[in-house]
Design a protein around this motif. Structure first.
Motif, PDB file in Angstrom:
ATOM      1  N   LYS A 160       0.862  -1.166   0.000  1.00 54.89           N
ATOM      2  CA  LYS A 160       0.000   0.000   0.000  1.00 54.89           C
ATOM      3  C   LYS A 160       0.902   1.219   0.000  1.00 54.89           C
ATOM      4  O   LYS A 160       1.965   1.196   0.588  1.00 54.89           O
ATOM      5  N   ALA A 161       0.497   2.282  -0.677  1.00 53.77           N
ATOM      6  CA  ALA A 161       1.314   3.486  -0.678  1.00 53.77           C
ATOM      7  C   ALA A 161       0.505   4.663  -0.172  1.00 53.77           C
ATOM      8  O   ALA A 161      -0.457   4.495   0.567  1.00 53.77           O
ATOM      9  N   ARG A 162       0.885   5.847  -0.631  1.00 55.74           N
ATOM     10  CA  ARG A 162       0.242   7.095  -0.222  1.00 55.74           C
ATOM     11  C   ARG A 162      -1.268   6.995  -0.227  1.00 55.74           C
ATOM     12  O   ARG A 162      -1.864   6.565  -1.209  1.00 55.74           O
ATOM     13  N   GLY A 163      -1.884   7.392   0.856  1.00 59.75           N
ATOM     14  CA  GLY A 163      -3.341   7.455   0.908  1.00 59.75           C
ATOM     15  C   GLY A 163      -3.993   6.120   0.582  1.00 59.75           C
ATOM     16  O   GLY A 163      -5.030   6.063  -0.064  1.00 59.75           O
ATOM     17  N   ASP A 164      -3.336   5.027   1.031  1.00 62.76           N
ATOM     18  CA  ASP A 164      -3.863   3.676   0.823  1.00 62.76           C
ATOM     19  C   ASP A 164      -4.017   3.275  -0.641  1.00 62.76           C
ATOM     20  O   ASP A 164      -4.710   2.329  -0.977  1.00 62.76           O
ATOM     21  N   HIS A 165      -3.380   4.032  -1.525  1.00 58.72           N
ATOM     22  CA  HIS A 165      -3.387   3.673  -2.942  1.00 58.72           C
ATOM     23  C   HIS A 165      -2.551   2.405  -3.124  1.00 58.72           C
ATOM     24  O   HIS A 165      -1.502   2.257  -2.510  1.00 58.72           O
ATOM     25  N   VAL A 166      -3.022   1.481  -3.913  1.00 57.31           N
ATOM     26  CA  VAL A 166      -2.267   0.261  -4.180  1.00 57.31           C
ATOM     27  C   VAL A 166      -1.565   0.407  -5.533  1.00 57.31           C
ATOM     28  O   VAL A 166      -2.219   0.388  -6.569  1.00 57.31           O
ATOM     29  N   PRO A 167      -0.230   0.578  -5.521  1.00 54.69           N
ATOM     30  CA  PRO A 167       0.459   0.810  -6.794  1.00 54.69           C
ATOM     31  C   PRO A 167       0.411  -0.405  -7.707  1.00 54.69           C
ATOM     32  O   PRO A 167       0.359  -0.271  -8.934  1.00 54.69           O
ATOM     33  N   GLY A 168       0.425  -1.612  -7.094  1.00 49.61           N
ATOM     34  CA  GLY A 168       0.208  -2.812  -7.887  1.00 49.61           C
ATOM     35  C   GLY A 168       1.347  -3.233  -8.793  1.00 49.61           C
ATOM     36  O   GLY A 168       1.158  -4.100  -9.637  1.00 49.61           O
ATOM     37  N   MET A 169       2.495  -2.628  -8.651  1.00 48.50           N
ATOM     38  CA  MET A 169       3.616  -3.076  -9.477  1.00 48.50           C
ATOM     39  C   MET A 169       4.395  -4.133  -8.710  1.00 48.50           C
ATOM     40  O   MET A 169       4.696  -3.936  -7.534  1.00 48.50           O
ATOM     41  N   THR A 170       4.706  -5.244  -9.322  1.00 47.73           N
ATOM     42  CA  THR A 170       5.469  -6.249  -8.594  1.00 47.73           C
ATOM     43  C   THR A 170       6.792  -6.515  -9.300  1.00 47.73           C
ATOM     44  O   THR A 170       6.878  -6.427 -10.529  1.00 47.73           O
ATOM     45  N   ILE A 171       7.786  -6.818  -8.495  1.00 50.10           N
ATOM     46  CA  ILE A 171       9.117  -7.042  -9.052  1.00 50.10           C
ATOM     47  C   ILE A 171       9.122  -8.307  -9.900  1.00 50.10           C
ATOM     48  O   ILE A 171       9.669  -8.346 -11.003  1.00 50.10           O
ATOM     49  N   GLY A 172       8.464  -9.354  -9.377  1.00 48.20           N
ATOM     50  CA  GLY A 172       8.450 -10.624 -10.086  1.00 48.20           C
ATOM     51  C   GLY A 172       7.843 -10.508 -11.484  1.00 48.20           C
ATOM     52  O   GLY A 172       8.427 -10.961 -12.471  1.00 48.20           O
ATOM     53  N   GLU A 173       6.672  -9.882 -11.560  1.00 45.48           N
ATOM     54  CA  GLU A 173       6.012  -9.754 -12.865  1.00 45.48           C
ATOM     55  C   GLU A 173       6.815  -8.879 -13.807  1.00 45.48           C
ATOM     56  O   GLU A 173       6.884  -9.131 -15.012  1.00 45.48           O
ATOM     57  N   THR A 174       7.434  -7.837 -13.238  1.00 45.23           N
ATOM     58  CA  THR A 174       8.261  -6.954 -14.061  1.00 45.23           C
ATOM     59  C   THR A 174       9.407  -7.745 -14.688  1.00 45.23           C
ATOM     60  O   THR A 174       9.681  -7.637 -15.890  1.00 45.23           O
ATOM     61  N   LEU A 175      10.048  -8.563 -13.861  1.00 45.83           N
ATOM     62  CA  LEU A 175      11.195  -9.322 -14.364  1.00 45.83           C
ATOM     63  C   LEU A 175      10.747 -10.354 -15.388  1.00 45.83           C
ATOM     64  O   LEU A 175      11.403 -10.556 -16.415  1.00 45.83           O
ATOM     65  N   SER A 176       9.630 -11.016 -15.118  1.00 43.28           N
ATOM     66  CA  SER A 176       9.116 -12.010 -16.067  1.00 43.28           C
ATOM     67  C   SER A 176       8.828 -11.346 -17.404  1.00 43.28           C
ATOM     68  O   SER A 176       9.156 -11.887 -18.473  1.00 43.28           O
ATOM     69  N   ALA A 177       8.201 -10.174 -17.324  1.00 42.96           N
ATOM     70  CA  ALA A 177       7.848  -9.468 -18.559  1.00 42.96           C
ATOM     71  C   ALA A 177       9.095  -9.118 -19.360  1.00 42.96           C
ATOM     72  O   ALA A 177       9.073  -9.079 -20.594  1.00 42.96           O
ATOM     73  N   LEU A 178      10.180  -8.887 -18.652  1.00 38.28           N
ATOM     74  CA  LEU A 178      11.429  -8.543 -19.346  1.00 38.28           C
ATOM     75  C   LEU A 178      12.111  -9.779 -19.931  1.00 38.28           C
ATOM     76  O   LEU A 178      13.051  -9.670 -20.696  1.00 38.28           O
ATOM     77  N   GLY A 179      11.653 -10.941 -19.505  1.00 38.12           N
ATOM     78  CA  GLY A 179      12.236 -12.168 -20.041  1.00 38.12           C
ATOM     79  C   GLY A 179      13.239 -12.840 -19.122  1.00 38.12           C
ATOM     80  O   GLY A 179      14.044 -13.647 -19.557  1.00 38.12           O
ATOM     81  N   VAL A 180      13.181 -12.505 -17.828  1.00 37.31           N
ATOM     82  CA  VAL A 180      14.044 -13.222 -16.887  1.00 37.31           C
ATOM     83  C   VAL A 180      13.416 -14.589 -16.655  1.00 37.31           C
ATOM     84  O   VAL A 180      12.316 -14.685 -16.115  1.00 37.31           O
ATOM     85  N   SER A 181      14.066 -15.654 -17.100  1.00 35.75           N
ATOM     86  CA  SER A 181      13.424 -16.961 -16.997  1.00 35.75           C
ATOM     87  C   SER A 181      13.859 -17.717 -15.743  1.00 35.75           C
ATOM     88  O   SER A 181      13.134 -18.549 -15.238  1.00 35.75           O
TER      89      SER A 181
END
Lengths: 706, 463
Positions: free
Chosen positions: A526-547
């Motif tokens: 959770k971030a500022r004002g209970d906003h959920v940024p929703g970015m995850t490291i795992g998904e980011t890396l997968s999307a980049l092609g880290v297998s």
């Protein structure tokens, strides 16, 4: 925005109006001064000693909304610097902040391109000058950056009214000379507790509530792009500089204090004023209220200098001492040059009597002033040389004391990762470790002493790029999730993927930038004002092609050892990423304590875990401590009258993180450790079972005692 | 007091991150404000708040603002050596650090120091006893301070249910050097609105803690031979049986007539070596300690962590079988690395039963592999000590104390045993064989033992 501290009280102070007294820290005074100056937008990246500026504004979200001030928690200093781009085209005031020269370095691209076209709205950069005692970064000064980009540098006297004054002047100076302005504050000035008379806040004319209807019209002169860059470079010196110098003189930003010894004088950076005044008082050359026998010119603006002002101060004096912290001595050189060109033959003392580099502490100043006063014939009561007092202390102690650097907190999720690396190194030998900025850099201290290099925030993987190809064993880079989002994603991960690097990267995923006060990051739950940024490291890396990607719960040391071994030995070529997952224990405990209190009140089942050491089994070899260094795992006198060495012992501060048990399993340590779980509000069934078990066990124990 | 001589009251607080030094600073500042005295405080928290050493510095002008006719004192932002009126340290070593930095001087400084120790990592991680000499710290404090108040303020705090910062504030007030009175400080605590009652109690306890409290005596190590023997007999009878205790006395007997220092060293180390830590011993110790039911009839679970390897299993096997398995391990890496990670819940019947079964193997111990190994090693070691003591009593003590290298369990124990063997072969044996320059052997051996003990994760290099 910080999970560590609430600024509710400080937010109230931001609302103070005309004539009311503000009491608080220097950096919060700056924050209030921004609002008094009609700032339209504020941005920044956290880091000591300026984190609180943004933290408090975020906590003051309602008030900022009322005033229409836009507050941005930037992902790094470069994005903060780029925010100031708004003041290039629009007559609006903006301020950004970051910790120190390391942030300025990250921001440099934006700053250079901001400084070249210049601004029409006041642009202020509040930067912590993390120099000297207590500094946590490389020792460089902001001064050189200000000079090379032709930006102005304010270094106010560390006194709240003076600091607040300089913030307000900073915006005006910026607008008068179309130049962005740095306001630098040394660490202690940021944290100084003082007071000043507040003014009403000024609601900015252009604000987020009453927006502009039209964007700025196209004006090539506002772009740092050839060919206008050539004219901009000249304008910096021929137009903006004189305007700035005019403003500085006209508004008395630098202060001249007359004194009875008119034949000598001292020129001093504003930030050093207080330490200087105390030395003069102790040496009988001033009173405690700032009245000095020696005339002084206090430079609250250290760039640009106003040569006429300096010559005016020096011309009737035989000798002047320049007190400028750091190296090279930019100001001293400029003054020497100005004096020579104007034919004034005042003798200028400076680095010849002062230490060439490092902080101007009381000790250093007293030494330098003594030499200067002797040279100009001032008799002063001889104070004991400070070095002698230090020596007396050392003599009384007999030997230097062991240092006590910062370390991982009790139950920190990062500690087990280093325990795992140490265990693995015993098996496979040493590996090259690229360390990074963040709490995890504490692993470079005992008991781990791990880390071959630190090249900057989020730079660990990038700094292994040319190490890995020359190592038989794969190298391990470690960065935090803060560093990953700050810079590590592009500089490290993407660069490694692009170049088909064969490295191992461990990302400490604890959910915050923990070292700076647990500010939120893109992957925070959770971030500022209970906003959920929703970015995850795992998904980011997968999307980049880290297998090759593993997520390992950090407290499972054996699992981490296995995963690391696998990463070191797998035939898989390419980047191998291990996400070491475990929430910052400081943040977690704060939450858990509250939740527990609520549950206990409601009568719900609550389990309180903690570890202990069996004193009769511990042999005092402390192998466990060499794999931990946890503050709650300490030593205690050996209760065994036959043994001299202290035993390991766990204090009441244990949070039951499980590491002690996990290293027993991972490293085959001794069987001394045990975990006690006290169950509060246990249900009837559990209580019954427990009583039954105790009864049976008591019988068995009786039998066992033959 | 002329203006030129007037100076602020200066106060330096040395604390560890997380002890509430910031709150303490806020109390002082708020109290000075309320009482109308100019005040300034600074700190360098930074990352030092993460368990590291940190300091807070305050200056208070001794006259109220109203008496200054609009003049404002220029306060310093950092302490200067020799110019601190009050140094308050929440821990003894941190008081020492203030002394080392020249902030405690006989002409001026009132030193308040809590005498309890929070050990630094360097002190904790040493394989033997790496603790700093606390007496030396105390003496330095008393020698260099104008006045000193040394007491276990941590203990005072927990007795009064307060945090240590409130107690330290009380002790600061007790110096009488602050211009504002005790009421203003108490009011500042109240105004914080958190844990007010506890902190007020702590504040009062700090005010009263003027006299040095006696340190609780640590349970010292036994020096008297008869006392050691009595302790050892009891332990070995428990470890095995009365006959085993008799065997201890028989082994010690030849040393009783010799140099007392050698006899004491042998007595102490022999008891420890004979009561070696095999699985049976560990199980026996563990089942003895059972958690008491929580006061409210609540439930307590206890989990023990074990990870015996092949070596520990072989320890309690018959010698023939153990030797066969260990021989196999020499050429079978997989077999050699076998370890069994166990989390035993000893508060369950099954968990307790398993440990209790292991403890019951005690009568069979004399027939285990490890027993034979240990007895042979002990006899060889005693032989060394005997020969060494004949040459030079000091070398005898050294040979006896060399046993301290053998410590711990599993890998740690194996490494200690290897290190013991190396030190013995490289320093002790040559001296025993030549019989000359025994003092050199003592020095060399001490050096090698220290080297091995300073890094127990490494095997010492072959000499």
């Amino acid at each position: 925005m910080s999970a560590e501290r609430s600024f509710a009280k400080e937010v109230e102070q931001l609302r103070l109006g005309d004539g009311e007294t503000f009491r608080g820290e220097g950096i919060l005074a700056v924050t209030k001064a921004l609002l008094q100056s009609g700032v339209s937008y504020v941005g920044g990246y956290q880091g000591a000693p300026v984190s609180h500026l943004i933290d408090v504004l975020v906590d003051a979200e309602d008030m900022m909304a009322e005033m229409g001030v836009h507050v941005e928690t930037c992902t790094n200093e470069a994005s903060a610097a780029a925010m100031l781009g708004a003041s290039v085209n629009y007559p609006i005031r903006g301020a950004v902040t970051w910790k120190s020269i390391v942030g300025t370095n990250v921001a440099s691209d934006g700053l250079s391109n901001l400084a070249s076209p210049g601004v029409i709205g006041g642009a202020l950069i509040v930067v912590g000058e993390d120099y000297g005692e207590g500094a946590s970064v490389i020792q460089e000064r902001t001064h050189a950056v200000a000079m090379k980009s032709s930006m102005w540098l304010l270094d106010p006297r560390p006194d709240l009214p003076a600091i607040v004054d300089m913030v307000e002047h900073g915006f005006a100076l910026s607008e008068a000379s179309n130049t962005p302005v740095f306001l630098e504050l040394r660490i202690r000035a940021c944290h100084v507790q003082g007071e000043f008379l507040a003014k009403d806040n000024v609601k900015p004319a252009v604000n987020a509530r009453d927006g502009l209807t039209d964007p700025a019209k196209f004006d090539y002169a506002h772009l740092p792009h050839p060919p206008v860059t050539y004219t901009q470079e000249i304008a910096k010196v021929t137009e903006r500089l004189p305007k700035a110098q005019d403003y500085i003189v006209k508004h008395g930003l630098n202060e001249v204090f007359e004194g009875e010894r008119a034949d000598i004088g001292i020129i001093v950076q504003g930030g050093l004023y207080n330490v200087l005044m105390r030395r003069l008082a102790v040496m009988g050359q001033a009173d405690a209220f700032g009245n000095s026998k020696v005339p002084m010119l206090v430079l609250n603006v250290t760039h640009p200098l106003v040569p006429d002002q300096i010559i005016e101060f020096c011309k009737d004096k035989k000798s002047v001492l320049m007190l400028e912290e750091g190296n090279p001595e930019f100001i001293e050189h400029q003054i020497n040059s100005a004096l020579r060109k104007s034919g004034v033959d005042t003798q200028l003392y400076g680095k010849d009597v002062m230490p060439p580099a490092g902080e101007y502490s009381a000790e250093a100043l007293q030494q330098g002033l003594t030499t200067f006063f002797e040279a100009v014939g001032i008799d002063h009561p001889s104070a004991t040389p400070k070095a002698d007092l230090r020596q007396a202390g050392l003599d009384a102690l007999g030997a230097p004391l062991p240092p006590r650097p910062p370390g991982f907190c009790t139950g920190c999720p990062e500690r087990p990762v280093y325990a795992a690396i140490k265990v693995l190194e015993e098996e496979v030998g040493k590996v090259h470790i690229s360390a990074d900025i963040g709490c995890h850099s504490f692993a470079t201290f005992e008991p781990f002493s791990l880390g071959n290099s630190i090249l900057g925030f989020g730079m660990s993987l990038a700094s292994a790029a040319a190490v890995a190809p020359f190592q038989k064993k794969r190298s391990i880079s470690i960065m935090g999730d803060g560093g990953f989002w700050h810079n590590g994603l592009t500089s490290g991960v993407i660069s490694s993927l692009l170049n088909q690097g064969d490295s191992i990267l461990i990302i400490m995923q604890n959910g915050y930038t923990s070292a700076t006060g647990q500010q939120f990051i893109p992957s925070s739950a959770k971030a500022r004002g209970d906003h959920v940024p929703g970015m995850t490291i795992g998904e980011t890396l997968s999307a980049l092609g880290v297998s090759w990607l593993r997520t390992v719960y950090t407290y499972g040391v054996s699992n981490m050892v296995d995963t690391l071994r696998d990463a070191l030995t797998t035939p898989h070529q390419g980047l191998k990423v291990i996400i070491a997952d475990g929430e910052c224990q400081l943040a977690k405990q704060r939450r858990v304590r509250q939740e527990r209190a609520v549950s206990l009140k409601k009568g719900e089942r609550v389990v309180l875990p903690r570890f202990d050491v069996d004193a009769d089994i511990c042999t005092g070899d402390h192998a466990c401590i060499r794999l931990s260094g946890c503050p709650s795992l300490t030593i205690a006198p050996n209760p065994d009258p036959l043994k001299a060495d202290p035993i390991a012992s766990i204090t009441d501060t244990c949070v039951g993180c499980g590491l002690c048990g996990a290293v027993v399993h991972a490293d085959g340590l001794c069987p001394s450790f045990y975990m006690t779980e006290t169950v509060m509000n246990a249900g009837g069934g559990e209580r019954f079972m427990s009583t039954l078990r105790q009864g049976v066990i008591a019988m068995m124990a009786g039998a066992a005692h033959d | 007091m002329t203006d030129a001589q007037a100076r602020p009251v200066t106060l330096l607080v040395a604390a560890l991150g997380g002890e509430g030094g910031g709150v303490l600073t806020d109390w002082v500042v708020a109290a000075a404000h309320a009482a109308g005295y100019p005040v300034q405080a600074t700190s360098i928290p930074g990352v030092a708040q993460r368990t590291g050493a940190t300091t807070y510095y305050m200056e208070i002008w001794p006259e109220p603002t109203s008496a200054l006719n609009g003049k404002r004192p220029v306060f310093a932002l950092a302490p200067a050596q020799g110019e601190v009126d009050i140094v308050a340290a929440t821990e003894l070593l941190e008081a020492g650090r203030c002394i080392m930095n020249g902030y405690v001087t006989p002409d001026r400084t009132h030193l308040i120091a809590s005498t309890h120790r929070t050990y630094t990592t360097l002190e904790k991680m040493a394989p033997g006893d790496g603790r700093l000499d606390a007496d030396g710290l105390r003496k330095a404090a008393e020698a260099l301070a104008k006045k000193s108040m040394l007491a276990d303020l941590g203990e005072v705090a927990s007795e009064s249910g307060a945090f240590i910062n409130a107690v330290v504030l009380g002790a600061i007030a007790a110096t009488g050097l602050l211009p504002m009175g005790k009421d203003a400080l108490e009011e500042a605590i109240r105004a914080t609105g958190k844990a007010v009652n506890g902190n007020l109690k702590g504040f009062q306890a700090g005010l009263d803690a003027g006299k040095q409290t006696a340190e609780a005596d640590a349970p010292g190590i036994l020096e008297d031979l008869d006392a050691i023997v009595a302790e050892a007999r009891e332990r070995l009878a428990d470890f095995q049986d009365a006959a085993y205790a008799d065997q201890y006395e028989a082994r010690l007997a030849p040393f009783r007539d010799g140099e007392p220092a050698v006899a004491v060293a042998v007595a102490r180390n022999l008891a420890q070596r004979m009561a070696y830590g095999d699985i049976i011993r560990v199980a026996q110790t563990k089942i003895r300690k059972r958690p008491q039911a929580a006061a409210d009839g609540g439930v307590v679970h206890v989990t023990q962590y074990f990870r015996p390897g092949l070596a520990e299993i072989c320890d309690i096997l018959p010698p023939a079988l153990a030797k066969r398995w260990l021989a196999r391990a020499e050429h079978d890496e997989w077999f050699a690395s076998k370890q069994w990670a166990m989390e035993l819940r000893t508060t369950t019947i099954w968990g307790f039963a398993r440990l209790s079964f292991l403890a019951k193997l005690k009568p069979l111990r004399r027939r285990t592999y490890r027993y034979g190994v240990e007895q042979n090693a002990i006899d060889a070691w005693l032989d060394d000590v005997r020969r060494a003591a004949v040459l030079d009593a000091e070398l005898g003590v050294e040979a006896a104390e060399m046993s301290r290298l053998i410590k711990g369990y599993g890998k740690t124990h194996a490494r200690g045993t290897r290190n013991f063997k190396r030190v013995r072969e490289s320093t002790l044996l040559p001296a025993l064989d030549n019989g000359s320059d025994t003092q050199n052997a003592v020095r060399e051996s001490r050096k090698a033992v220290d080297a091995a003990r300073s890094d127990m994760r490494a095997d010492i290099a072959d000499a």
